[in-house]
Design a protein around this motif. Structure first.
Motif, PDB file in Angstrom:
ATOM      1  N   ARG A   1       8.114   7.854 -21.160  1.00  0.00           N
ATOM      2  CA  ARG A   1       6.910   7.140 -21.615  1.00  0.00           C
ATOM      3  C   ARG A   1       5.712   7.486 -20.733  1.00  0.00           C
TER       4      ARG A   1
ATOM      5  N   ASP B   1       6.741   3.853 -30.421  1.00  0.00           N
ATOM      6  CA  ASP B   1       6.141   2.652 -29.844  1.00  0.00           C
ATOM      7  C   ASP B   1       4.680   2.896 -29.444  1.00  0.00           C
TER       8      ASP B   1
ATOM      9  N   GLU C   1       9.956   6.267 -27.739  1.00  0.00           N
ATOM     10  CA  GLU C   1       8.753   5.921 -26.972  1.00  0.00           C
ATOM     11  C   GLU C   1       7.491   6.332 -27.725  1.00  0.00           C
TER      12      GLU C   1
ATOM     13  N   ARG D   1      13.771   6.414 -20.370  1.00  0.00           N
ATOM     14  CA  ARG D   1      12.719   6.064 -21.339  1.00  0.00           C
ATOM     15  C   ARG D   1      11.423   5.723 -20.624  1.00  0.00           C
ATOM     16  N   ASP D   2      11.493   5.005 -19.503  1.00  0.00           N
ATOM     17  CA  ASP D   2      10.278   4.710 -18.717  1.00  0.00           C
ATOM     18  C   ASP D   2       9.650   6.006 -18.210  1.00  0.00           C
TER      19      ASP D   2
END
Length: 179
Positions: free
Chosen positions: A31, A63, A60, A27-28
């Motif tokens: 993103r 967000d 992501e 996910r990082d």
């Protein structure tokens, strides 16, 4: 720019719980890629709703919508496509659909035969400008079909591709987490 994001399913990555550390890393990674794509002009991000990379990216994007003027589209392949999802994945997909700016079925009927997948791949690439695919040819899956189509269109200068391989993620991990 309309970006189609796809990649390995959770089980193809050996991920069976969202609490696994690999999920946070992926996910990082996604993103940071999505932010870069936004800075390069991406306005729409399109997924089909598959588990793994697509759902991680969608979460992501949801967000990031707080800080960026971007939109999320979900083009589910056909009716009942997610019937075999676990209850937690169904809940996650429904949450993604609730936050999507657009969602529709590519085929407004249940699965019929394998030819549908060729038509789905053609539809997705015709309606996006850029393919972001997490796919390493060393670990071959059905992603090879969409990747092959993307390559063919790219050779004709009709489609842009960014392929992420496991080495790219490993470099990110080494740079981000090991230093």
């Amino acid at each position: 720019m309309r970006v189609f994001i796809t990649g390995y399913r959770h089980y193809e990555l050996g991920i069976f719980k969202d609490s696994q550390p690999e999920v946070k890393v992926l996910r990082d990674f996604l993103r940071s890629s999505i932010i870069r794509l936004i800075e390069e002009g991406a306005e729409w991000f399109i997924i089909q709703g598959y588990t793994g990379i697509e759902m991680y990216a969608a979460n992501e994007i949801i967000d990031l919508k707080k800080d960026y003027d971007i939109k999320l589209g979900v083009l589910k392949p056909f009716h009942e496509f997610d019937d075999r999802y676990s209850e937690s994945h169904k809940i996650e997909l429904n949450n993604i659909l609730a936050h999507a700016d657009f969602h529709k079925f590519i085929f407004d009927r249940p699965y019929k035969d394998p030819s549908m997948f060729r038509a789905i791949n053609a539809f997705i690439t015709e309606h996006t400008d850029y393919g972001y695919i997490v796919y390493d040819s060393e670990t071959e899956t059905n992603l090879k079909y969409i990747f092959s189509l993307m390559l063919e269109l790219n050779e004709k200068n009709q489609y842009n591709i960014e392929r992420i391989q496991f080495d790219d993620i490993n470099y990110f991990v080494n740079d981000r987490y090991d230093s």
